[in-house]
Design an enzyme around this catalytic site. Structure first.
Site, PDB file in Angstrom:
ATOM      1  N   THR A 132       1.366  -4.465   4.365  1.00 19.88           N
ATOM      2  CA  THR A 132       1.051  -4.694   5.779  1.00 19.88           C
ATOM      3  C   THR A 132       0.449  -6.066   6.064  1.00 19.88           C
ATOM      4  O   THR A 132       0.556  -6.560   7.183  1.00 19.88           O
ATOM      5  CB  THR A 132       0.071  -3.616   6.281  1.00 19.88           C
ATOM      6  OG1 THR A 132      -1.086  -3.598   5.441  1.00 19.88           O
ATOM      7  CG2 THR A 132       0.722  -2.247   6.251  1.00 19.88           C
ATOM      8  N   ASP A 133      -0.178  -6.699   5.071  1.00 14.96           N
ATOM      9  CA  ASP A 133      -0.919  -7.936   5.349  1.00 14.96           C
ATOM     10  C   ASP A 133      -0.033  -9.040   5.917  1.00 14.96           C
ATOM     11  O   ASP A 133      -0.437  -9.763   6.831  1.00 14.96           O
ATOM     12  CB  ASP A 133      -1.613  -8.440   4.080  1.00 14.96           C
ATOM     13  CG  ASP A 133      -2.818  -7.595   3.704  1.00 14.96           C
ATOM     14  OD1 ASP A 133      -3.238  -6.757   4.529  1.00 14.96           O
ATOM     15  OD2 ASP A 133      -3.345  -7.768   2.586  1.00 14.96           O
TER      16      ASP A 133
ATOM     17  N   THR B 138       0.815  -1.219   0.000  1.00  6.52           N
ATOM     18  CA  THR B 138       0.000   0.000   0.000  1.00  6.52           C
ATOM     19  C   THR B 138       0.844   1.261   0.000  1.00  6.52           C
ATOM     20  O   THR B 138       0.450   2.286  -0.550  1.00  6.52           O
ATOM     21  CB  THR B 138      -0.921   0.002   1.244  1.00  6.52           C
ATOM     22  OG1 THR B 138      -1.773  -1.136   1.180  1.00  6.52           O
ATOM     23  CG2 THR B 138      -1.768   1.266   1.315  1.00  6.52           C
TER      24      THR B 138
ATOM     25  N   ASP C  19       1.927  -7.117  -3.890  1.00  8.19           N
ATOM     26  CA  ASP C  19       0.984  -7.029  -2.786  1.00  8.19           C
ATOM     27  C   ASP C  19       1.403  -8.097  -1.783  1.00  8.19           C
ATOM     28  O   ASP C  19       1.635  -9.256  -2.161  1.00  8.19           O
ATOM     29  CB  ASP C  19      -0.437  -7.290  -3.291  1.00  8.19           C
ATOM     30  CG  ASP C  19      -1.496  -7.089  -2.224  1.00  8.19           C
ATOM     31  OD1 ASP C  19      -1.352  -7.678  -1.129  1.00  8.19           O
ATOM     32  OD2 ASP C  19      -2.477  -6.365  -2.482  1.00  8.19           O
ATOM     33  N   SER C  20       1.523  -7.757  -0.522  1.00  8.12           N
ATOM     34  CA  SER C  20       2.084  -8.719   0.431  1.00  8.12           C
ATOM     35  C   SER C  20       1.213  -9.953   0.616  1.00  8.12           C
ATOM     36  O   SER C  20       1.690 -10.987   1.083  1.00  8.12           O
ATOM     37  CB  SER C  20       2.353  -8.055   1.783  1.00  8.12           C
ATOM     38  OG  SER C  20       1.168  -7.772   2.486  1.00  8.12           O
ATOM     39  N   SER C  21      -0.069  -9.880   0.240  1.00  6.19           N
ATOM     40  CA  SER C  21      -0.920 -11.071   0.290  1.00  6.19           C
ATOM     41  C   SER C  21      -0.480 -12.116  -0.731  1.00  6.19           C
ATOM     42  O   SER C  21      -0.829 -13.292  -0.615  1.00  6.19           O
ATOM     43  CB  SER C  21      -2.383 -10.694   0.020  1.00  6.19           C
ATOM     44  OG  SER C  21      -2.884  -9.861   1.039  1.00  6.19           O
TER      45      SER C  21
END
Length: 360
Positions: free
Chosen positions: A128-129, A23, A96-98
């Site tokens: 952040t995930d 993000t 994206d960390s996911s």
């Protein structure tokens, strides 16, 4: 002006910034949705918004260059008598960390290893995930660490007015460049967060810096709930499962009046599956004070005490990946405080664990 004393002389510090994605560098599209991370976004925006940089020109982006590259910024951060020069390595693609996998953890660890001797510290810009998982696994993958590695991100994109990104990046750069913190830490919400709170585990300078990249992905998580059945448990415990984190009730309890559940766990332990019991509660520790908790210890389930889920899972991945260890040696490692992930039972326990783990 009189002569500047030695204590007042400017000291140059160098920090490597690994921009993984998240993000922190995302921007809204025309429809108001969030696009993928923007190339070079965090440091470009940082340099245009901060007020304590000696220079204010825009950071140049060469769109013809592949996105995986190193850029030497001409806009250092000034802190006390330190000037922090930072370089950027941008991942391609930005993630994206996911979507992160074990291979991404290994890439980050290898990038730290490749650049370790050239910088005072390292900052990782991360989504952040799964930031807590990355911080935890890197702490177990790296031994002999003598300088800070700070993982940070943002809840709100750096392009937004209320973003927390500027504060997180600036403070991470200062901590990585100017302080002797020999740990993997996360920085968020004006706080430096460690794998586990407690006394800093001082590294032994005689232990060489090393990175292990052999991880075992056959690790599962089981959260107990009132309607769990033996067949559900057995499906998770079957091969090729090598390690399991149990999230149990309260102080480490599971139903002790359902022998089928206990039997499924007992059979897995007999197959040398490493099972670590942690509490589902946000605070507290696993202690065998009730029959419903004692039953797990009796069949060979390892107490994870007050480890977080992220620490327990990643510790299993790393310990199971160590070559040439017996099952009993892996069990002992999981019981030990390797990187501050366990609150010491007492001072003696802490000292013993520090001494035992210097070479892990």
């Amino acid at each position: 002006m009189g002569k500047i004393s030695r204590s007042e002389q400017i000291v140059k510090k160098q920090v490597l910034v690994l921009y993984v994605g998240g993000t922190i560098g995302m921007k809204k599209n025309d429809d108001g949705g969030v696009e993928e991370s923007i190339v070079n976004a965090p440091l470009v925006s940082l340099q245009s918004k901060t007020t304590n940089n000696p220079k204010s020109e825009a950071f140049t982006i060469d769109s013809s260059t592949p996105t995986l590259r190193i850029n030497l910024t001409e806009h250092p951060i000034q802190f006390e008598n330190n000037v922090i020069l930072y370089q950027l390595v941008e991942y391609d693609p930005l993630l994206d960390s996911s979507n992160l996998t074990m291979s991404d953890w290994i890439k980050m660890a290898n990038d730290i290893k490749a650049n370790y001797n050239d910088f005072n510290g390292i900052v990782i810009l991360h989504g952040t995930d799964t930031l807590a998982y990355t911080s935890s696994v890197l702490s177990f993958m790296i031994k002999g660490l003598q300088k800070p590695v700070i993982v940070t991100g943002a809840q709100i994109s750096i392009f937004e007015i209320r973003s927390d990104a500027i504060n997180n990046i600036q403070n991470s750069l200062i901590l990585a460049g100017c302080y002797q913190i020999p740990e993997i830490c996360a920085f968020f919400d004006h706080k430096l967060l460690r794998v586990k709170d407690g006394n800093i585990m001082k590294p032994d300078p005689a232990v060489p810096f090393e990175v292990t990249t052999t991880l075992n992905s056959n690790v599962r998580v089981i959260t107990f709930f009132p309607t769990i059945t033996p067949s559900m448990l057995e499906s998770v415990l079957q091969e090729p499962t090598a390690g399991v984190v149990i999230q149990s009730y309260g102080a480490g309890n599971i139903p002790s009046n359902q022998p089928e559940l206990i039997d499924a766990l007992k059979k897995a332990v007999a197959r040398n599956v490493l099972i670590v019991n942690i509490t589902v509660c946000l605070q507290g520790s696993v202690v065998s004070i009730y029959d419903t908790g004692k039953v797990l210890a009796d069949i060979g389930v390892i107490s994870g005490r007050d480890m977080t889920l992220e620490a327990a899972l990643t510790k299993l991945c790393v310990v199971l990946g160590y070559p040439d260890l017996s099952h009993d040696q892996r069990v002992e490692l999981l019981k030990q405080n390797m990187r501050g992930e366990l609150t010491p039972l007492d001072v003696t326990d802490d000292n013993n664990n520090n001494n035992n783990n210097n070479n892990l």
